[in-house]
Scaffold this motif. Sequence first.
Motif, PDB file in Angstrom:
ATOM      1  N   ALA A  43      31.140  16.817  -3.022  1.00  0.00           N
ATOM      2  CA  ALA A  43      31.125  15.485  -2.918  1.00  0.00           C
ATOM      3  C   ALA A  43      30.382  14.850  -1.523  1.00  0.00           C
ATOM      4  CB  ALA A  43      32.660  14.860  -2.890  1.00  0.00           C
ATOM      5  N   LYS A  46      26.617  14.562  -2.307  1.00  0.00           N
ATOM      6  CA  LYS A  46      26.158  13.708  -3.287  1.00  0.00           C
ATOM      7  C   LYS A  46      26.123  12.385  -2.503  1.00  0.00           C
ATOM      8  CE  LYS A  46      27.528  11.681  -7.601  1.00  0.00           C
ATOM      9  NZ  LYS A  46      28.529  11.582  -8.546  1.00  0.00           N
ATOM     10  N   LEU A  47      27.304  12.259  -1.478  1.00  0.00           N
ATOM     11  CA  LEU A  47      27.109  11.001  -0.815  1.00  0.00           C
ATOM     12  C   LEU A  47      25.949  11.045   0.200  1.00  0.00           C
ATOM     13  CD1 LEU A  47      29.041   8.496   0.169  1.00  0.00           C
ATOM     14  CD2 LEU A  47      30.236  10.224   1.664  1.00  0.00           C
ATOM     15  N   THR A  49      23.177  12.453   0.229  1.00  0.00           N
ATOM     16  CA  THR A  49      21.897  12.263  -0.350  1.00  0.00           C
ATOM     17  C   THR A  49      21.776  11.270  -1.323  1.00  0.00           C
ATOM     18  OG1 THR A  49      22.570  13.779  -2.173  1.00  0.00           O
ATOM     19  CG2 THR A  49      21.600  14.763  -0.307  1.00  0.00           C
ATOM     20  N   PHE A  50      22.743  10.154  -1.165  1.00  0.00           N
ATOM     21  CA  PHE A  50      22.667   9.122  -1.919  1.00  0.00           C
ATOM     22  C   PHE A  50      22.534   9.078  -3.393  1.00  0.00           C
ATOM     23  CE2 PHE A  50      20.528   8.187   1.892  1.00  0.00           C
ATOM     24  CZ  PHE A  50      21.374   7.452   2.709  1.00  0.00           C
ATOM     25  N   GLY A  51      23.252  10.197  -3.832  1.00  0.00           N
ATOM     26  CA  GLY A  51      23.326  10.852  -5.402  1.00  0.00           C
ATOM     27  C   GLY A  51      22.130  11.750  -5.885  1.00  0.00           C
ATOM     28  N   GLY A  52      21.222  11.934  -4.818  1.00  0.00           N
ATOM     29  CA  GLY A  52      20.287  12.936  -5.110  1.00  0.00           C
ATOM     30  C   GLY A  52      20.537  14.425  -5.391  1.00  0.00           C
ATOM     31  N   GLN A  53      21.676  14.878  -4.686  1.00  0.00           N
ATOM     32  CA  GLN A  53      22.200  16.153  -4.960  1.00  0.00           C
ATOM     33  C   GLN A  53      23.476  16.055  -5.867  1.00  0.00           C
ATOM     34  OE1 GLN A  53      22.728  18.937  -5.921  1.00  0.00           O
ATOM     35  NE2 GLN A  53      21.730  20.153  -4.474  1.00  0.00           N
ATOM     36  N   ARG A  54      23.266  16.102  -7.142  1.00  0.00           N
ATOM     37  CA  ARG A  54      24.608  15.858  -7.948  1.00  0.00           C
ATOM     38  C   ARG A  54      24.873  17.327  -8.491  1.00  0.00           C
ATOM     39  NH1 ARG A  54      23.985  10.195 -10.785  1.00  0.00           N
ATOM     40  NH2 ARG A  54      22.435   9.289  -9.299  1.00  0.00           N
ATOM     41  N   THR A  55      24.139  18.284  -8.311  1.00  0.00           N
ATOM     42  CA  THR A  55      24.353  19.436  -9.252  1.00  0.00           C
ATOM     43  C   THR A  55      24.776  20.717  -8.274  1.00  0.00           C
ATOM     44  OG1 THR A  55      22.130  19.900  -9.189  1.00  0.00           O
ATOM     45  CG2 THR A  55      22.896  18.771 -11.267  1.00  0.00           C
TER      46      THR A  55
END
Length: 197
Positions: A43, A46-47, A49-55
């Motif tokens: 979580a 994701k925050l 990296t502005f949603g860049g790291q979602r996996t």
Amino acid sequence: MKAIDTREARLRLDTYIEELARRPHPVRIVRKGGCWHQRCAAAGLKLVTFGGQRTYLTHYVTTLGRTIYVPDDFDTWSPTRAWQILRHELVHVAQFERYGWGLMILLYGVLPLPLGLSWFRARFEMEAYAETLRAVAESEGMDVARSIELREEIVRRFTGPDYAWMWPFPGMVRRWIAEALARIEREGVAVKAEPSA
């Protein structure tokens, strides 16, 4: 990058996992999904990296101390890929052993910058990706280790959100990869024999 998986590859992976467990200080392999701190890390990444790291939970392996956290479906990964990744992660285990938890977390995660220009994180990952290249050469041959696809995948990881843009200089990463490959060839690493015609 595509590996041809055989019974030999499965045996190599199983043997390696057994060796990790039998070390004087055993290395554990733990599924990420069952760890609250790994879910929190996902979580947080994701925050920042502005949603860049979602996996982070589903595609990435993470080492903390002598524990390697793997995605929940790790057992379904190709044995060759899993073996290569565990070789990479054992470098991080050695780094934790060398620097200790406090210094490793400080250098890897914070200094000099947590995003965009993370020199220590890049150095730690260069050491680990050198082992990845060595493992690929051993299991799939130097042609695969030298492939543009593998090189550009590593460059993308260094310069993109996977590692929070840790080293935004793709040319430097490519030069480092070329140097690492030259070193592997000089060392005479036992590479997979190329199939005969």
